[in-house]
Design a protein around this motif. Structure first.
Motif, PDB file in Angstrom:
ATOM      1  N   UNK A  55       0.919   2.279 -14.557  1.00  0.00           N
ATOM      2  CA  UNK A  55       0.246   3.458 -15.123  1.00  0.00           C
ATOM      3  C   UNK A  55       0.470   4.696 -14.259  1.00  0.00           C
ATOM      4  N   UNK A  56       1.092   4.513 -13.109  1.00  0.00           N
ATOM      5  CA  UNK A  56       1.350   5.640 -12.200  1.00  0.00           C
ATOM      6  C   UNK A  56       0.144   6.016 -11.364  1.00  0.00           C
ATOM      7  N   UNK A  57      -0.847   5.111 -11.304  1.00  0.00           N
ATOM      8  CA  UNK A  57      -2.069   5.423 -10.558  1.00  0.00           C
ATOM      9  C   UNK A  57      -1.969   5.069  -9.075  1.00  0.00           C
ATOM     10  N   UNK A  58      -1.095   4.129  -8.748  1.00  0.00           N
ATOM     11  CA  UNK A  58      -0.912   3.777  -7.332  1.00  0.00           C
ATOM     12  C   UNK A  58       0.582   3.681  -7.012  1.00  0.00           C
ATOM     13  N   UNK A  59       0.895   3.895  -5.758  1.00  0.00           N
ATOM     14  CA  UNK A  59       2.272   3.696  -5.280  1.00  0.00           C
ATOM     15  C   UNK A  59       2.273   2.497  -4.351  1.00  0.00           C
ATOM     16  N   UNK A  60       3.259   1.639  -4.517  1.00  0.00           N
ATOM     17  CA  UNK A  60       3.338   0.431  -3.682  1.00  0.00           C
ATOM     18  C   UNK A  60       4.546   0.555  -2.763  1.00  0.00           C
ATOM     19  N   UNK A  61       4.275   0.406  -1.474  1.00  0.00           N
ATOM     20  CA  UNK A  61       5.349   0.545  -0.486  1.00  0.00           C
ATOM     21  C   UNK A  61       5.492  -0.777   0.262  1.00  0.00           C
ATOM     22  N   UNK A  62       6.682  -1.370   0.158  1.00  0.00           N
ATOM     23  CA  UNK A  62       6.920  -2.640   0.856  1.00  0.00           C
ATOM     24  C   UNK A  62       7.838  -2.395   2.040  1.00  0.00           C
ATOM     25  N   UNK A  63       7.383  -2.841   3.203  1.00  0.00           N
ATOM     26  CA  UNK A  63       8.193  -2.630   4.409  1.00  0.00           C
ATOM     27  C   UNK A  63       8.025  -3.831   5.328  1.00  0.00           C
ATOM     28  N   UNK A  64       8.867  -3.885   6.341  1.00  0.00           N
ATOM     29  CA  UNK A  64       8.746  -4.943   7.346  1.00  0.00           C
ATOM     30  C   UNK A  64       8.172  -4.354   8.628  1.00  0.00           C
ATOM     31  N   UNK A  65       7.108  -4.995   9.120  1.00  0.00           N
ATOM     32  CA  UNK A  65       6.559  -4.618  10.425  1.00  0.00           C
ATOM     33  C   UNK A  65       6.917  -5.754  11.362  1.00  0.00           C
ATOM     34  N   UNK A  66       7.914  -5.509  12.209  1.00  0.00           N
ATOM     35  CA  UNK A  66       8.498  -6.606  12.966  1.00  0.00           C
ATOM     36  C   UNK A  66       9.237  -7.491  11.976  1.00  0.00           C
ATOM     37  N   UNK A  67       8.862  -8.779  11.945  1.00  0.00           N
ATOM     38  CA  UNK A  67       9.495  -9.680  10.978  1.00  0.00           C
ATOM     39  C   UNK A  67       8.579  -9.967   9.793  1.00  0.00           C
ATOM     40  N   UNK A  68       7.395  -9.338   9.815  1.00  0.00           N
ATOM     41  CA  UNK A  68       6.412  -9.615   8.763  1.00  0.00           C
ATOM     42  C   UNK A  68       6.516  -8.577   7.641  1.00  0.00           C
ATOM     43  N   UNK A  69       6.577  -9.049   6.381  1.00  0.00           N
ATOM     44  CA  UNK A  69       6.557  -8.087   5.277  1.00  0.00           C
ATOM     45  C   UNK A  69       5.157  -7.492   5.127  1.00  0.00           C
ATOM     46  N   UNK A  70       5.096  -6.192   4.881  1.00  0.00           N
ATOM     47  CA  UNK A  70       3.790  -5.551   4.728  1.00  0.00           C
ATOM     48  C   UNK A  70       3.801  -4.666   3.486  1.00  0.00           C
ATOM     49  N   UNK A  71       2.822  -4.877   2.622  1.00  0.00           N
ATOM     50  CA  UNK A  71       2.715  -4.084   1.407  1.00  0.00           C
ATOM     51  C   UNK A  71       1.563  -3.101   1.560  1.00  0.00           C
ATOM     52  N   UNK A  72       1.865  -1.833   1.346  1.00  0.00           N
ATOM     53  CA  UNK A  72       0.829  -0.807   1.440  1.00  0.00           C
ATOM     54  C   UNK A  72       0.652  -0.157   0.073  1.00  0.00           C
ATOM     55  N   UNK A  73      -0.591  -0.016  -0.339  1.00  0.00           N
ATOM     56  CA  UNK A  73      -0.896   0.564  -1.651  1.00  0.00           C
ATOM     57  C   UNK A  73      -1.604   1.901  -1.435  1.00  0.00           C
ATOM     58  N   UNK A  74      -1.127   2.931  -2.137  1.00  0.00           N
ATOM     59  CA  UNK A  74      -1.688   4.284  -1.991  1.00  0.00           C
ATOM     60  C   UNK A  74      -2.006   4.846  -3.374  1.00  0.00           C
ATOM     61  N   UNK A  75      -3.139   5.526  -3.487  1.00  0.00           N
ATOM     62  CA  UNK A  75      -3.470   6.177  -4.764  1.00  0.00           C
ATOM     63  C   UNK A  75      -2.592   7.409  -4.938  1.00  0.00           C
ATOM     64  N   UNK A  76      -2.029   7.583  -6.127  1.00  0.00           N
ATOM     65  CA  UNK A  76      -1.220   8.783  -6.392  1.00  0.00           C
ATOM     66  C   UNK A  76      -2.162   9.914  -6.820  1.00  0.00           C
ATOM     67  N   UNK A  77      -1.603  11.118  -6.934  1.00  0.00           N
ATOM     68  CA  UNK A  77      -2.419  12.260  -7.400  1.00  0.00           C
ATOM     69  C   UNK A  77      -2.935  11.987  -8.811  1.00  0.00           C
ATOM     70  N   UNK A  78      -2.076  11.383  -9.648  1.00  0.00           N
ATOM     71  CA  UNK A  78      -2.495  11.056 -11.019  1.00  0.00           C
ATOM     72  C   UNK A  78      -3.631  10.031 -10.995  1.00  0.00           C
ATOM     73  N   UNK A  79      -3.531   9.065 -10.088  1.00  0.00           N
ATOM     74  CA  UNK A  79      -4.563   8.035  -9.962  1.00  0.00           C
ATOM     75  C   UNK A  79      -5.882   8.620  -9.500  1.00  0.00           C
ATOM     76  N   UNK A  80      -5.815   9.520  -8.543  1.00  0.00           N
ATOM     77  CA  UNK A  80      -7.045  10.156  -8.037  1.00  0.00           C
ATOM     78  C   UNK A  80      -7.711  10.970  -9.149  1.00  0.00           C
ATOM     79  N   UNK A  81      -6.885  11.686  -9.926  1.00  0.00           N
ATOM     80  CA  UNK A  81      -7.416  12.489 -11.033  1.00  0.00           C
ATOM     81  C   UNK A  81      -8.069  11.599 -12.082  1.00  0.00           C
ATOM     82  N   UNK A  82      -7.380  10.517 -12.435  1.00  0.00           N
ATOM     83  CA  UNK A  82      -7.912   9.601 -13.455  1.00  0.00           C
ATOM     84  C   UNK A  82      -9.213   8.963 -12.967  1.00  0.00           C
TER      85      UNK A  82
END
Lengths: 99, 183
Positions: A55-82
């Motif tokens: 729906x475009x309300x959150x952005x999902x960012x997948x990255x590696x911290x060291x050897x561990x995968x880390x998923x970070x979820x952030x509210x988008x401007x559209x999500x905050x408005x909704x």
């Protein structure tokens, strides 16, 4: 008459959006912490985040911290408005301004 | 559409999550500061034990590094609107607290080295405990647990008090800070 946002209205998605909206703009929450804060299970949380992301309300960012995968979820401007509109509608319902 | 009772329940749910997020953010930042102080005071006690005549200098350096580090961590952690003014009020409260501690320990009390050694950690733990009334029970648990161990050492550790303090004060803060990050 304002309508409730059907995507956000689902209880767990409401908690996810509430958690992300409580953070400063552009700040996200790591998956494990989001799970703890919302009381969700792994699979449940993943599925609802996907719905919010589509729906475009959150952005999902997948990255590696060291050897561990880390998923970070952030509210988008559209999500905050909704989310803000959804909360305003809830308040209107309580105040009796909505049927 | 939902009725007002369901809307009210949804808003309660939102408020509950927001409260959890705020507490989590406080714990994340505070735990880093607590762990840093734990490591610093651990080194301070060991240095004080190794070079007793340098005690005062060691603790002045330890405290200055700790204060600078605390401000640095708080600034780096990123905080919400209004947090700057709040941080200044908290810092002022801490300064007043320390001033009162100096007045008690030096002017009124004339504490000896052994009393001084346990007074300041317990006194700062009191600040943690008071902070816990607003910011979460973890601060109170850390303060009471560490203080109890310090008091035990005061009565029973004898000449090994500095080493005891290194373990229970320094180690206690590190363990407490790590625990705070997990809850």
């Amino acid at each position: 008459m304002a309508e409730l946002d059907e995507i956000i209205h689902q209880p767990l998605r409401l908690r996810i959006m509430a958690a992300l909206n409580a953070l400063p703009v552009s700040t996200g929450l790591e998956f494990a912490r989001l799970k703890k804060l919302t009381g969700a299970t792994d699979g449940n949380l993943g599925a609802h985040i996907e719905t919010l992301a589509k729906a475009g309300y959150v952005a999902v960012d997948k990255a590696f911290v060291g050897k561990k995968p880390q998923t970070t979820v952030t509210a988008t401007a559209a999500g905050r408005g909704a989310f803000a509109r959804h909360v305003a509608t809830l308040q209107q319902i309580i105040a009796g301004k909505q049927p | 559409m939902i009725d007002s009772q369901q809307a009210s329940a949804a808003l309660d749910d939102i408020n509950d999550v927001v409260r959890r997020v705020r507490q989590s953010r406080i714990y994340q930042t505070a735990s880093l500061i607590i762990i840093m102080w734990g490591l610093l005071v651990f080194l301070g006690y060991i240095a004080n034990y190794t070079w007793p005549p340098l005690g005062y200098a060691i603790w002045i350096v330890t405290d200055l590094v700790g204060i600078a580090g605390s401000i640095g961590i708080a600034a780096f952690s990123g905080v919400g609107p209004g947090a700057g003014a709040f941080a200044i009020r908290l810092l002022m409260a801490f300064v007043l607290f320390i001033a009162f501690g100096i007045f008690c320990s030096v002017v009124l009390g004339h504490f000896g080295p052994r009393q001084m050694l346990v007074f300041w950690p317990i006194f700062t733990m009191l600040f943690y405990a008071l902070a816990g009334l607003w910011f979460g029970y973890a601060f109170i648990v850390i303060a009471l647990g560490t203080s109890a161990l310090i008091v035990i050492g005061y009565f029973y550790a004898g000449p090994a008090l500095l080493l005891w303090m290194a373990v229970v004060h320094g180690g206690g803060l590190v363990v407490g800070g790590l625990w705070m990050r997990r809850i």
